[in-house]
Design a protein around this motif. Structure first.
Motif: not given
Length: 515
Positions: A232-246, A272-283
């Protein structure tokens, strides 16, 4: 006809060896029968010879007939050779030695043999034309012209008239990118003003950290291969994609699962993460985008496992990679119909459908200013597109096989490409040329990534089960990241440069950090 002549006559039919005098007499009588039956049909003659062979100790051999067949073949070969020489004498060959050499080269022959003079060369060309045909050179020229035309067609870019929304997008991108370009150049000037000793010390310190990289964390990410990973842009999260569809979102550095995105029904190619967006669970804003092999592209928020929206228009063609524009307003997608597309998330429509690759378009990267983007295709070519004018401003030709990874350096003018030919090439947008070719891996390169802060190093991942870190200045290897049991399918560098992430066919992803 005498008795001796009788025996000779039988020898012309078959070679016959006789036993006793009595048997010879019987054979002579049979021979007379053979002569008298010459005018009969072929079946009767063969029966008479068979009767003669059954009289006593009579052996029949085919050696004479085999010898005669061989002589006929030799005679035919001699006739063909005489005919070829006759044709060769009638062929007109240029007396210009340079033209003779050029013709030999067109036929794929060496232009000069050891000790060969111009006259011998002309004779050799004449013999070749006699064997291949007088129009062999013309056919070769036509094939060469057809090949050159195909290459020209590959380099030809087709532009289509876009919607009114495209003009709005181009004007917005121009106004967005120009101030950012000025800021980037100012920072580059400040960097150049620093003392050489200071820059060298910083570079050496960074290299020591990179050479000390080791596995910080290893996590089983899914039940099937993990095809993509991104910080993520703030380096606090990592997104992964799999062949399982998840698609999954993990915390960094603890690698704890925080969110599972469910919506794709087949292999996911990228998330991919969208830049310039606050990675907030409530957003409620769009925070991620993903694409899959069935042509589906989905937008996601951080507060739901269900997709926010579907970006439709690619199916049934596969979407291999996608990337956000630095502004976060636009989304670029690579489609297996040979095109790439630009979607405006504010106008909620496709503003650009650009063809340019004669095979599937596979990877895409936006420059840090947002003014241009680069695409790589399975046709082994890369292209740089000016988003403000729509023109292809650079054609990257040099790889021998498909491109699977492409990335812009933070300096704005260097581009790294990774290919199936196992090499990574560094291109200069200012010179519009390849600067360096790194023979990086023993198998295809699946991804290339520059360091986000300054672009001091490049990370490449490969199907040889490793990822490697390379110096930006000398392009020397700094570290080989070995630890995966399968093909490394993707790699990424955290924006704060603390971690490197790799995802693999072995269903795990790993974080790498200095010891």
């Amino acid at each position: 006809m005498s008795d001796d002549e009788d025996v000779l006559y039988v020898k012309k039919q078959k070679t016959i060896h006789y036993g006793s005098l009595e048997e010879q007499e019987r054979a002579r009588l049979s021979t007379a029968a053979v002569k008298s039956g010459d005018s009969d049909e072929e079946g009767g003659s063969s029966n008479t010879v068979q009767q003669a062979s059954e009289v006593g100790n009579v052996n029949i051999s085919d050696e004479y007939m085999e010898l005669e067949e061989e002589m006929n073949r030799d005679r035919q070969a001699l006739l063909e050779e005489f005919e070829r020489r006759k044709r060769a004498r009638q062929i007109n060959v240029s007396t210009d030695d340079e033209e003779v050499k050029r013709n030999l080269r067109q036929l794929g022959e060496p232009i000069c043999l050891f000790g060969e003079g111009p006259a011998d060369r002309r004779s050799r060309l004449r013999d070749l034309l006699a064997r291949l045909g007088e129009d062999a050179i013309k056919k070769k020229q036509e094939e060469e012209e057809e090949r050159m035309q195909q290459e020209k067609d590959q380099e030809t870019t087709w532009y289509h008239e876009g919607p009114e929304a495209l003009q709005v997008a181009r004007l917005w991108i121009a106004s967005y990118s120009l101030p950012r370009a000025k800021q980037r150049l100012d920072e580059a000037h400040k960097e150049q003003e620093l003392p050489e000793a200071t820059r060298t010390a910083r570079r050496q310190e960074l290299q020591k950290k990179l050479q000390a990289l080791s596995i910080y964390c290893s996590q089983i990410g899914d039940t099937r291969p993990i095809s993509y990973c991104q910080f993520s842009p703030d380096s606090k999260l990592l997104a992964t994609a799999s062949w399982s569809g998840l698609c999954k979102v993990w915390s960094v550095p603890n690698c704890e699962l925080t969110l599972t995105l469910r919506g794709h029904n087949c292999n996911v190619g990228a998330v991919v993460f969208r830049p310039n967006v606050v990675q907030d669970e409530k957003s409620p804003e769009c925070a991620l985008a993903s694409c899959a092999a069935d042509g589906s592209v989905k937008l996601w928020t951080m507060n739901s496992e269900e997709p926010l929206a579907d970006v439709e228009g690619h199916a049934p063609h596969r979407v291999s990679r996608l990337a956000f524009h630095p502004s976060g307003r636009f989304l670029g997608t690579c489609c297996f119909d040979g095109s790439w597309r630009l979607w405006d998330l504010e106008q909620l429509e496709e503003v650009l459908h650009q063809e340019g690759h004669c095979k599937p378009s596979y990877c895409i990267s936006f420059q840090i200013d947002g003014s241009v983007c680069a695409t790589g295709g399975l046709d082994a070519f890369g292209r740089v597109w000016d988003l403000r004018t729509g023109r292809c401003v650079m054609f990257m030709e040099g790889h021998l096989k498909s491109l699977y990874g492409i990335d812009f350096s933070p300096n704005g003018y260097h581009i790294a490409t990774g290919s199936e030919d196992n090499t990574c090439k560094i291109w200069d947008l200012r010179r519009r040329a390849c600067l360096y070719t790194i023979p990086a891996h023993m198998n295809l390169i699946s991804q290339v990534k520059y360091q986000h802060q300054g672009g001091k190093f490049v990370v490449t991942s490969s199907y040889d089960n490793t990822a490697k870190v390379w110096s930006n200045k000398t392009w020397q290897p700094l570290k080989t990241l070995s630890g995966h049991d399968g093909k490394v399918m993707c790699a990424d560098v955290s924006p704060d440069s603390r971690f490197i992430a790799t995802s693999s066919y072995d269903r795990t992803f790993k974080l790498w950090a200095p010891e």
